[in-house]
Scaffold this motif. Structure first.
Motif, PDB file in Angstrom:
ATOM      1  N   LEU A   9     -11.592  -4.071  -9.924  1.00 43.65           N
ATOM      2  CA  LEU A   9     -11.357  -4.712  -8.637  1.00 43.65           C
ATOM      3  C   LEU A   9     -10.418  -3.835  -7.820  1.00 43.65           C
ATOM      4  O   LEU A   9      -9.283  -3.588  -8.217  1.00 43.65           O
ATOM      5  N   ILE A  10     -10.908  -3.324  -6.717  1.00 40.05           N
ATOM      6  CA  ILE A  10     -10.096  -2.489  -5.838  1.00 40.05           C
ATOM      7  C   ILE A  10      -9.177  -3.402  -5.038  1.00 40.05           C
ATOM      8  O   ILE A  10      -9.638  -4.328  -4.368  1.00 40.05           O
ATOM      9  N   ASN A  11      -7.880  -3.147  -5.114  1.00 32.98           N
ATOM     10  CA  ASN A  11      -6.886  -4.008  -4.477  1.00 32.98           C
ATOM     11  C   ASN A  11      -6.843  -3.753  -2.972  1.00 32.98           C
ATOM     12  O   ASN A  11      -6.338  -2.741  -2.512  1.00 32.98           O
ATOM     13  N   ARG A  12      -7.360  -4.707  -2.231  1.00 34.86           N
ATOM     14  CA  ARG A  12      -7.281  -4.676  -0.766  1.00 34.86           C
ATOM     15  C   ARG A  12      -6.372  -5.791  -0.276  1.00 34.86           C
ATOM     16  O   ARG A  12      -6.421  -6.167   0.889  1.00 34.86           O
ATOM     17  N   ASN A  13      -5.564  -6.356  -1.191  1.00 37.13           N
ATOM     18  CA  ASN A  13      -4.657  -7.461  -0.861  1.00 37.13           C
ATOM     19  C   ASN A  13      -5.391  -8.606  -0.183  1.00 37.13           C
ATOM     20  O   ASN A  13      -4.910  -9.201   0.776  1.00 37.13           O
ATOM     21  N   ASP A  71      -3.800   3.851  -1.697  1.00 44.76           N
ATOM     22  CA  ASP A  71      -2.942   4.197  -0.570  1.00 44.76           C
ATOM     23  C   ASP A  71      -3.846   4.202   0.652  1.00 44.76           C
ATOM     24  O   ASP A  71      -4.681   5.093   0.819  1.00 44.76           O
ATOM     25  N   GLU A  72      -3.698   3.182   1.472  1.00 43.04           N
ATOM     26  CA  GLU A  72      -4.565   3.059   2.650  1.00 43.04           C
ATOM     27  C   GLU A  72      -4.312   4.165   3.664  1.00 43.04           C
ATOM     28  O   GLU A  72      -5.175   4.462   4.482  1.00 43.04           O
ATOM     29  N   ASN A  73      -3.136   4.790   3.617  1.00 41.61           N
ATOM     30  CA  ASN A  73      -2.828   5.887   4.538  1.00 41.61           C
ATOM     31  C   ASN A  73      -3.596   7.151   4.184  1.00 41.61           C
ATOM     32  O   ASN A  73      -3.991   7.910   5.064  1.00 41.61           O
ATOM     33  N   ILE A  76      -4.233   5.102  -6.231  1.00 44.33           N
ATOM     34  CA  ILE A  76      -2.924   5.468  -6.756  1.00 44.33           C
ATOM     35  C   ILE A  76      -2.799   4.867  -8.158  1.00 44.33           C
ATOM     36  O   ILE A  76      -3.491   3.895  -8.468  1.00 44.33           O
ATOM     37  N   PRO A  77      -1.940   5.421  -8.992  1.00 42.54           N
ATOM     38  CA  PRO A  77      -1.812   4.897 -10.361  1.00 42.54           C
ATOM     39  C   PRO A  77      -0.972   3.617 -10.395  1.00 42.54           C
ATOM     40  O   PRO A  77       0.150   3.599 -10.882  1.00 42.54           O
ATOM     41  N   SER A  78      -1.524   2.553  -9.839  1.00 40.43           N
ATOM     42  CA  SER A  78      -0.801   1.296  -9.707  1.00 40.43           C
ATOM     43  C   SER A  78      -1.792   0.167  -9.476  1.00 40.43           C
ATOM     44  O   SER A  78      -2.919   0.404  -9.042  1.00 40.43           O
ATOM     45  N   LYS A 122       5.499   2.010   1.082  1.00 37.36           N
ATOM     46  CA  LYS A 122       5.724   1.427  -0.241  1.00 37.36           C
ATOM     47  C   LYS A 122       4.612   0.446  -0.561  1.00 37.36           C
ATOM     48  O   LYS A 122       4.095  -0.247   0.328  1.00 37.36           O
ATOM     49  N   PRO A 123       4.276   0.336  -1.860  1.00 39.98           N
ATOM     50  CA  PRO A 123       3.235  -0.613  -2.256  1.00 39.98           C
ATOM     51  C   PRO A 123       3.637  -2.049  -1.980  1.00 39.98           C
ATOM     52  O   PRO A 123       4.811  -2.416  -2.062  1.00 39.98           O
TER      53      PRO A 123
END
Length: 159
Positions: free
Chosen positions: A100-104, A134-136, A141-143, A153-154
């Motif tokens: 699941l790709i984290n898109r918040n 990292d949306e920028n 990223i490893p998180s 920051k995440p």
């Protein structure tokens, strides 16, 4: 090399997926790329989808239907990032890993998958992995957390 076939099932037009996937380095044969199929007018794409009775629209339930109909078996791994992927992400009990790709996202029940990833299991057999980005930079990223566009920051996953 491991004998695993790669498929793409997307809500993007199939003709676009077939052309773009190899350019992005995805090892996917054109016959393994499934997307929204549209009728042709000569050599031009139209805005009309093909008859859903013959080929499902690859959106929500349609993605799972295409997998059931066109893949040789249930997927070992399924990846997605939005509610339009939900049915595909949870629709196959045999699937071992859901990426699941984290898109918040705040959508339910997709948010339940975020929680399952943080708890490390769902249904006792499937591992749900939450992948931060990292949306920028437009990269992973490893998180499990994601750095929102314009921030450095995440953003923590909050329930």
């Amino acid at each position: 090399a491991a004998g695993v076939s790669v498929y793409i099932v997307s809500a993007s037009p199939e003709a676009v997926i077939e052309e773009i996937a190899p350019l992005l380095g995805f090892p996917v044969d054109a016959e393994h790329a499934f997307g929204i199929r549209v009728e042709m007018d000569g050599d031009q794409l139209t805005t009309r989808t093909v008859d859903p009775a013959t080929y499902p629209v690859t959106y929500r339930e349609g993605k799972a239907a295409v997998i059931q109909k066109h893949l040789p078996g249930p997927p070992v791994l399924v990846a997605g990032d939005s509610m339009t992927d939900y049915e595909m992400l949870v629709g196959f009990p045999e699937t071992k890993i859901t990426l699941l790709i984290n898109r918040n996202r705040k959508d339910q029940p997709l948010r339940d998958l975020y929680k399952a990833a943080m708890d490390k299991k769902i249904d006792g057999q499937r591992t749900v992995v939450l992948q931060g980005r990292d949306e920028n930079l437009g990269s992973f990223i490893p998180s499990t957390e994601t750095i929102p566009l314009g921030e450095s920051k995440p953003k923590p996953v909050v329930f």
